[in-house]
Motif scaffolding. Structure first.
Motif, PDB file in Angstrom:
ATOM      1  N   LEU A  66       5.361   0.599  10.343  1.00  0.00           N
ATOM      2  CA  LEU A  66       4.905  -0.029   9.104  1.00  0.00           C
ATOM      3  C   LEU A  66       3.399   0.082   8.913  1.00  0.00           C
ATOM      4  N   GLY A  67       2.683   0.431   9.990  1.00  0.00           N
ATOM      5  CA  GLY A  67       1.227   0.504   9.893  1.00  0.00           C
ATOM      6  C   GLY A  67       0.588  -0.856   9.715  1.00  0.00           C
ATOM      7  N   ARG A  68       1.163  -1.877  10.381  1.00  0.00           N
ATOM      8  CA  ARG A  68       0.646  -3.239  10.233  1.00  0.00           C
ATOM      9  C   ARG A  68       0.404  -3.863  11.597  1.00  0.00           C
ATOM     10  N   ARG A  69      -0.412  -4.938  11.585  1.00  0.00           N
ATOM     11  CA  ARG A  69      -0.668  -5.704  12.809  1.00  0.00           C
ATOM     12  C   ARG A  69       0.412  -6.765  12.983  1.00  0.00           C
ATOM     13  N   GLU A  70       0.519  -7.265  14.219  1.00  0.00           N
ATOM     14  CA  GLU A  70       1.542  -8.269  14.511  1.00  0.00           C
ATOM     15  C   GLU A  70       1.340  -9.526  13.671  1.00  0.00           C
TER      16      GLU A  70
ATOM     17  N   ARG B 187       9.050   4.588   3.251  1.00  0.00           N
ATOM     18  CA  ARG B 187       9.746   5.142   4.398  1.00  0.00           C
ATOM     19  C   ARG B 187      11.236   4.877   4.251  1.00  0.00           C
ATOM     20  N   ALA B 188      12.059   5.868   4.529  1.00  0.00           N
ATOM     21  CA  ALA B 188      13.509   5.693   4.493  1.00  0.00           C
ATOM     22  C   ALA B 188      13.949   5.131   5.838  1.00  0.00           C
ATOM     23  N   LEU B 189      14.406   3.881   5.837  1.00  0.00           N
ATOM     24  CA  LEU B 189      14.786   3.201   7.075  1.00  0.00           C
ATOM     25  C   LEU B 189      16.284   2.924   7.073  1.00  0.00           C
ATOM     26  N   VAL B 190      16.908   3.185   8.207  1.00  0.00           N
ATOM     27  CA  VAL B 190      18.292   2.775   8.434  1.00  0.00           C
ATOM     28  C   VAL B 190      18.242   1.503   9.269  1.00  0.00           C
ATOM     29  N   LEU B 191      18.621   0.376   8.674  1.00  0.00           N
ATOM     30  CA  LEU B 191      18.572  -0.922   9.340  1.00  0.00           C
ATOM     31  C   LEU B 191      19.955  -1.258   9.882  1.00  0.00           C
ATOM     32  N   THR B 192      20.022  -1.544  11.185  1.00  0.00           N
ATOM     33  CA  THR B 192      21.249  -1.982  11.834  1.00  0.00           C
ATOM     34  C   THR B 192      21.053  -3.415  12.294  1.00  0.00           C
ATOM     35  N   SER B 193      21.871  -4.319  11.779  1.00  0.00           N
ATOM     36  CA  SER B 193      21.728  -5.743  12.070  1.00  0.00           C
ATOM     37  C   SER B 193      22.863  -6.205  12.970  1.00  0.00           C
ATOM     38  N   ALA B 194      22.507  -6.993  13.994  1.00  0.00           N
ATOM     39  CA  ALA B 194      23.498  -7.584  14.888  1.00  0.00           C
ATOM     40  C   ALA B 194      23.826  -8.989  14.416  1.00  0.00           C
ATOM     41  N   ALA B 195      24.914  -9.515  14.925  1.00  0.00           N
ATOM     42  CA  ALA B 195      25.279 -10.894  14.603  1.00  0.00           C
ATOM     43  C   ALA B 195      24.286 -11.847  15.254  1.00  0.00           C
TER      44      ALA B 195
ATOM     45  N   GLU C  30       0.395  -9.730  10.739  1.00  0.00           N
ATOM     46  CA  GLU C  30       0.821  -9.486   9.362  1.00  0.00           C
ATOM     47  C   GLU C  30       2.336  -9.461   9.218  1.00  0.00           C
ATOM     48  N   VAL C  31       3.046  -9.540  10.355  1.00  0.00           N
ATOM     49  CA  VAL C  31       4.502  -9.410  10.333  1.00  0.00           C
ATOM     50  C   VAL C  31       5.189 -10.671  10.839  1.00  0.00           C
ATOM     51  N   VAL C  32       4.816 -11.114  12.031  1.00  0.00           N
ATOM     52  CA  VAL C  32       5.492 -12.252  12.662  1.00  0.00           C
ATOM     53  C   VAL C  32       5.213 -13.526  11.865  1.00  0.00           C
ATOM     54  N   GLY C  33       6.283 -14.286  11.608  1.00  0.00           N
ATOM     55  CA  GLY C  33       6.171 -15.534  10.862  1.00  0.00           C
ATOM     56  C   GLY C  33       6.382 -15.383   9.371  1.00  0.00           C
ATOM     57  N   ARG C  34       6.538 -14.155   8.881  1.00  0.00           N
ATOM     58  CA  ARG C  34       6.713 -13.928   7.453  1.00  0.00           C
ATOM     59  C   ARG C  34       8.167 -13.592   7.133  1.00  0.00           C
ATOM     60  N   PHE C  35       8.576 -13.876   5.911  1.00  0.00           N
ATOM     61  CA  PHE C  35       9.903 -13.504   5.438  1.00  0.00           C
ATOM     62  C   PHE C  35      10.019 -11.982   5.479  1.00  0.00           C
ATOM     63  N   CYS C  36      11.143 -11.491   6.022  1.00  0.00           N
ATOM     64  CA  CYS C  36      11.260 -10.052   6.258  1.00  0.00           C
ATOM     65  C   CYS C  36      11.145  -9.247   4.960  1.00  0.00           C
ATOM     66  N   GLY C  37      11.610  -9.796   3.843  1.00  0.00           N
ATOM     67  CA  GLY C  37      11.482  -9.077   2.581  1.00  0.00           C
ATOM     68  C   GLY C  37      10.041  -8.880   2.165  1.00  0.00           C
ATOM     69  N   ASP C  38       9.155  -9.841   2.540  1.00  0.00           N
ATOM     70  CA  ASP C  38       7.737  -9.705   2.229  1.00  0.00           C
ATOM     71  C   ASP C  38       7.045  -8.737   3.176  1.00  0.00           C
ATOM     72  N   VAL C  39       7.695  -8.444   4.300  1.00  0.00           N
ATOM     73  CA  VAL C  39       7.131  -7.485   5.255  1.00  0.00           C
ATOM     74  C   VAL C  39       7.512  -6.056   4.864  1.00  0.00           C
ATOM     75  N   PHE C  40       8.803  -5.854   4.555  1.00  0.00           N
ATOM     76  CA  PHE C  40       9.302  -4.500   4.294  1.00  0.00           C
ATOM     77  C   PHE C  40       9.212  -4.098   2.826  1.00  0.00           C
ATOM     78  N   HIS C  41       9.219  -5.061   1.904  1.00  0.00           N
ATOM     79  CA  HIS C  41       9.291  -4.745   0.470  1.00  0.00           C
ATOM     80  C   HIS C  41      10.370  -3.695   0.222  1.00  0.00           C
ATOM     81  N   PRO C  42      11.622  -3.997   0.610  1.00  0.00           N
ATOM     82  CA  PRO C  42      12.655  -2.951   0.588  1.00  0.00           C
ATOM     83  C   PRO C  42      13.161  -2.658  -0.812  1.00  0.00           C
ATOM     84  N   ARG C  43      13.612  -1.438  -0.977  1.00  0.00           N
ATOM     85  CA  ARG C  43      14.345  -1.012  -2.161  1.00  0.00           C
ATOM     86  C   ARG C  43      15.534  -0.215  -1.678  1.00  0.00           C
ATOM     87  N   ALA C  44      16.675  -0.459  -2.265  1.00  0.00           N
ATOM     88  CA  ALA C  44      17.841   0.350  -1.929  1.00  0.00           C
ATOM     89  C   ALA C  44      17.620   1.760  -2.454  1.00  0.00           C
ATOM     90  N   ALA C  45      18.465   2.673  -2.008  1.00  0.00           N
ATOM     91  CA  ALA C  45      18.315   4.074  -2.436  1.00  0.00           C
ATOM     92  C   ALA C  45      18.590   4.179  -3.927  1.00  0.00           C
TER      93      ALA C  45
END
Length: 438
Positions: free
Chosen positions: A122-126, A178-186, A128-143
């Motif tokens: 992501l080119g970010r410091r820790e 960046r095109a990311l493939v996210l795999t989420s565990a339970a 800037e990531v830890v403690g934040r909502f993941c959507g605000d970290v990745f700013h994702p868009r579906a394909a």
């Protein structure tokens, strides 16, 4: 004899003394027990506070088993914590060594852990990531769609399905996607681990593949359609056609065949290069024979645009050790490039010179020149789309030329000529130390 001294008071005194001694001894023992209990209490508090290094002091009497039990507990806790630290270090080493980015979120999808690979991705410091909502970290868009945080989030899906996977386009440093493939565990204990695999290069390769296939299809379809039309016309009207009309149709067939042959040759050469087949056959070769072979193959293209060829090759022509057919393919590509970009009725110059142990052969046209001051791109499947004419090609010609020339120990120089664009091939001149390389 005098009166007898009564013995009762003496016994009372002795009993009193014994009682006093007993009380004093009891008080002493009580103080010892209290001190021991205070010491054991302090030791227990140290254990509860995380101190596993300070031994538990021994205690007298009935407190001795308690002190021994606390000391055993301290030792076991110390060993357990050391084992946990070792396993944590091993797990962190594994996570740090994984190329994919790993991160964890809590129930509110706030990032609680981010691996170094994810931070680099992501080119970010820790911070800037830890403690934040993941959507605000990745700013994702579906394909090709909106943000998936609300309805298509793999983290939420994994909470009901046990695992989930999705491809998203996340925003990295500088706004790069960046095109990311996210795999989420339970989730386990309120913690949910995700793995992010960067497939930007793969996605780019897919897009390039689709574009190349489309270009190749176009390159094949256009001459094949023209050839089919010419053949159908010949079959239908051959007795009625004049010699000139028949000749024009045959020339059209010849040009289409040439385009297809050149495309197939370049594709095959590209496959050879990618497969590591880099050998060339070396024999004494004259510049004039290589250029003549290339001109013979491209003559229909030049005639179609009424382009003249000016040869500036000295007599006798310079010679070098090389693979004639492969180098002829180089000049077929260079002449075809000049033919494509230069206007109708213009002149294409092909020249050669020998100096300081090198043979220089150039192709110069009267076209617009290279749009980039640094010259053209020699990368595979790379085209200057904004300046390409309608028949764009697939972007292999210069890549093939550079690869073949470099396998001969030479180099390619490109830039502006006196009139338009000039591409110059520099090869070692024929010498006694040149050998054969298969």
């Amino acid at each position: 004899m005098g009166p007898a001294v009564p013995l009762v008071p003496a016994a009372i005194c002795a009993a009193a003394a014994a009682a006093v001694f007993a009380v004093v001894e009891l008080a002493r023992r009580t103080r010892r027990r209290r001190r021991a209990l205070r010491a054991l209490t302090a030791a227990a508090r140290r254990l509860a506070g995380g101190d596993r290094l300070t031994p538990v002091p021994s205690a007298p009497g009935h407190a001795a088993p308690l002190a021994a039990a606390l000391e055993t507990l301290r030792g076991r806790l110390a060993a357990l914590e050391e084992d946990v630290r070792r396993r944590e270090a091993e797990a962190r080493a594994i996570i740090d060594g994984v190329a994919e980015g790993v991160f964890a979120v809590d129930r509110e999808r706030r990032v609680t852990f981010a691996s170094p690979s994810l931070l680099r991705l992501l080119g970010r410091r820790e911070s800037e990531v830890v403690g934040r909502f993941c959507g605000d970290v990745f700013h994702p868009r579906a394909a090709g769609g909106p943000s998936p945080c609300d309805e298509q989030c793999p983290i939420l899906h994994a909470r009901f399905r046990g695992a989930a996977r999705a491809t998203e386009f996340a925003e990295g440093a500088g706004g790069a996607r960046r095109a990311l493939v996210l795999t989420s565990a339970a989730p386990v204990g309120g913690l949910q681990v995700q793995v992010a695999r960067d497939e930007s290069d793969i996605e780019g390769a897919r897009r390039l593949r689709d574009a190349v296939l489309a270009n190749i299809s176009h390159e094949f379809r256009t001459p094949l359609a023209a050839q089919r039309a010419s053949i159908e016309l010949l079959l239908a009207r051959l007795p009625e056609l004049s010699a000139d009309e028949t000749g024009r149709l045959l020339l059209s067939l010849q040009r289409g065949t040439l385009r297809l042959t050149r495309l197939i040759d370049n594709l095959l050469e590209s496959v050879r290069i990618e497969a590591g087949e880099t050998g060339v056959r070396r024999r004494p070769t004259g510049v004039d024979e290589v250029v003549e072979e290339a001109l013979e193959m491209t003559r229909p293209l030049l005639d179609q645009k009424r382009q003249r060829v000016a040869l500036r090759i000295p007599d006798p022509a310079p010679t070098f050790l090389g693979d004639g057919p492969r180098l002829a393919q180089v000049f077929v590509n260079l002449i075809a490039n000049a033919n494509k970009f230069a206007p109708e009725g213009t002149e294409i110059e092909i020249g050669a010179a020998e100096a300081r142990g090198e043979v220089r052969i150039w192709v110069e046209d009267e076209g617009p020149g290279f749009p980039d001051a640094e010259g053209p791109s020699f990368e595979r499947f790379r085209r200057a789309e904004e300046d390409e004419p309608e028949q764009a090609g697939v972007g292999l010609g210069l890549y093939i030329a550079k690869s073949i020339v470099e396998r001969h120990g030479g180099r390619v120089a490109a830039g502006g000529g006196t009139r338009g664009a000039r591409v110059c091939i520099i090869l070692p001149a024929e010498g006694p130390d040149a050998g054969s390389d298969r």
